[in-house]
Write an enzyme that holds these catalytic residues in place. Sequence first.
Site, short mmCIF file in Angstrom:
data_model
loop_
_atom_site.label_atom_id
_atom_site.label_comp_id
_atom_site.label_asym_id
_atom_site.label_seq_id
_atom_site.Cartn_x
_atom_site.Cartn_y
_atom_site.Cartn_z
N LYS A 49 0.85 -1.20 0.00
CA LYS A 49 0.00 0.00 0.00
C LYS A 49 0.88 1.25 0.00
O LYS A 49 1.60 1.50 0.97
CB LYS A 49 -0.89 0.03 1.24
CG LYS A 49 -1.95 1.13 1.15
CD LYS A 49 -2.66 1.40 2.45
CE LYS A 49 -2.04 2.51 3.24
NZ LYS A 49 -2.04 3.82 2.57
N GLU A 78 10.76 1.51 9.71
CA GLU A 78 11.66 2.65 9.40
C GLU A 78 10.85 3.91 9.68
O GLU A 78 9.91 4.23 8.95
CB GLU A 78 12.09 2.58 7.94
CG GLU A 78 12.81 1.27 7.64
CD GLU A 78 13.66 1.32 6.38
OE1 GLU A 78 13.35 2.10 5.48
OE2 GLU A 78 14.63 0.55 6.32
N CYS A 112 13.35 11.74 5.64
CA CYS A 112 13.61 11.29 7.00
C CYS A 112 15.08 11.48 7.38
O CYS A 112 15.41 11.54 8.56
CB CYS A 112 13.22 9.83 7.13
SG CYS A 112 14.06 8.81 5.92
N GLU A 147 9.94 15.97 15.32
CA GLU A 147 10.15 15.98 13.88
C GLU A 147 9.19 16.95 13.21
O GLU A 147 7.98 16.84 13.37
CB GLU A 147 9.92 14.56 13.32
CG GLU A 147 10.28 14.45 11.86
CD GLU A 147 9.95 13.07 11.26
OE1 GLU A 147 8.85 12.57 11.52
OE2 GLU A 147 10.80 12.54 10.54
#
Length: 492
Positions: A174, A249, A283, A387
């Site tokens: 997906k 991850e 990232c 973040e």
Amino acid sequence: MPDSILNFLDNDFREPRSRAWLDDTNPATGESIARLPDSGAEDVDDAVRAAHAAFPGWSSTPAEQRSKILLRLADLIEQNLDALALAECHDTGKPLSLCTRVDIPRAASNFRFFAHAITTTRSEFHDTDGVAINYTLRRPLGVVGAISPWNLPLYLFTWKIAPALATGNCVVAKPSEVTPMTAFLLAKLCVEAGLPRGALNILHGRGATCGGAIVEHPLIKAITFTGGTTTGETIARSAAPRFKKLSLELGGKNPNLVFADADMDDAIETSVRAAFTNQGQICLCGSRVFVERPAYDAFVERFVERASRLKVGDPLDPGTDIGSLVSREHREKVARYVDLAREEGGEILLGGRPPAQPVNDRCARGAFYEPTVITGLSPRCRVQQEEIFGPVVTITPFDDEAQAIEFANCTPYGLASTVWTRDLSRAHRVAARIEAGIVWVNCWMLRDLRTPFGGVKHSGVGREGGDEALRFFTEPKNVCVKIGHEAQGTRQ
Ligand code: NAD
């Protein structure tokens, strides 16, 4: 570009069973570009059954044959580079030049790398003092689930699919519902490359519903996920009691340590790239820069000057460095963090707002935001801990090596890091003490697909890349064969 994205299931293109659809928008223009399936558990079940039925055939296809199909797929991606790059650009708002130079070529590299890896891989052998030999059989897991994010859509989607397929697994994958287009276009290329029915099934839909159903499905043996840390936590909570193999991850808040002896031209040029490439939505971006105090003032001045020359513009314009953020909602999140930086006492030296004028008429409703440089914040304030995932970088001075390491390690994240110094011993010393899965010394984003990739702490669990990916997507079985008599005692 197609205006209707469909699920890819058993090499057929299908509407979702619910007939419910989501909207895919171009964030640079605000226009709707396609509709995509809002798939649910029934679609997931169909896909898993197709994958499950295909598994005996695909897993017993000789590695060389699997490799050939994946190499054909890599070639087809390259032959369709322009169309794929344009689709990625419209879906994400990132500069077309970046899609053409990085995103799409790396998707082809992923398939080519694992197509080769599977023909050269080997397994372990242990000689037990002449009494027995042990060898490790590695077999594919069965049906695996792959869930990927919006920031590097085709690049990260293929990063998971390529090793899973190469090792003989069948896949239910997906892509992000925010950026589904290139995964849909890839499905068409899979048919052309000769991938057998059911080996790869691509479903579109929302995270909690479609993604959640993939994680929960009892026939799915492993989940490889790239995305946010909070989502990773939800997935881990669902997968763990089902005893699924899990590779996560997750997010990052990566430190970039610049010592005063560094090659400053290179450090500044690369640090600007590390902060702002893909609008800071990678990232691995170096979003926290720490500079040794004697070099601090000059570094900040030159960094701001260099960043001020980045061109925020129409993603289709070849001169554009900074395109649109992925959505207006995401831009609001970034803007809230910049407001928070102001509240926390930060000084905004550059940016800190959307461009004063629209970049052009076509992009008047785009989600653009200026590259933003902030100083004067504590390494422990929220803006330096959480973040942001946008074009926002903080710069902070440090006094010595110990403090540099302390600042680098003081967040919950541990994905990537960079160290700039000409002192060889210090480079190795600092690299060993940074809590991160990746340390770049005097470089950034220099990738070798053979190396382990992943994070520590809240940045993830497990590693992908090279042999690590081949291991993740296979189940080891030790076979112990007695070949002689034991000298003394009994081994247990
Ligand atoms: P996200 O976590 O919101 O979504 C990622 C994917 O997970 C999407 O396909 C989404 O639909 C799906 N998803 C969401 N909720 C789910 C659920 N409950 N169950 C199953 N699937 C679900 O992340 P995003 O906003 O698309 O991507 C940005 C994040 O990804 C950032 O935090 C970034 O750091 C991270 N990221 C990490 C890496 C890495 O290699 N460590 C690489 C790229 C991006």
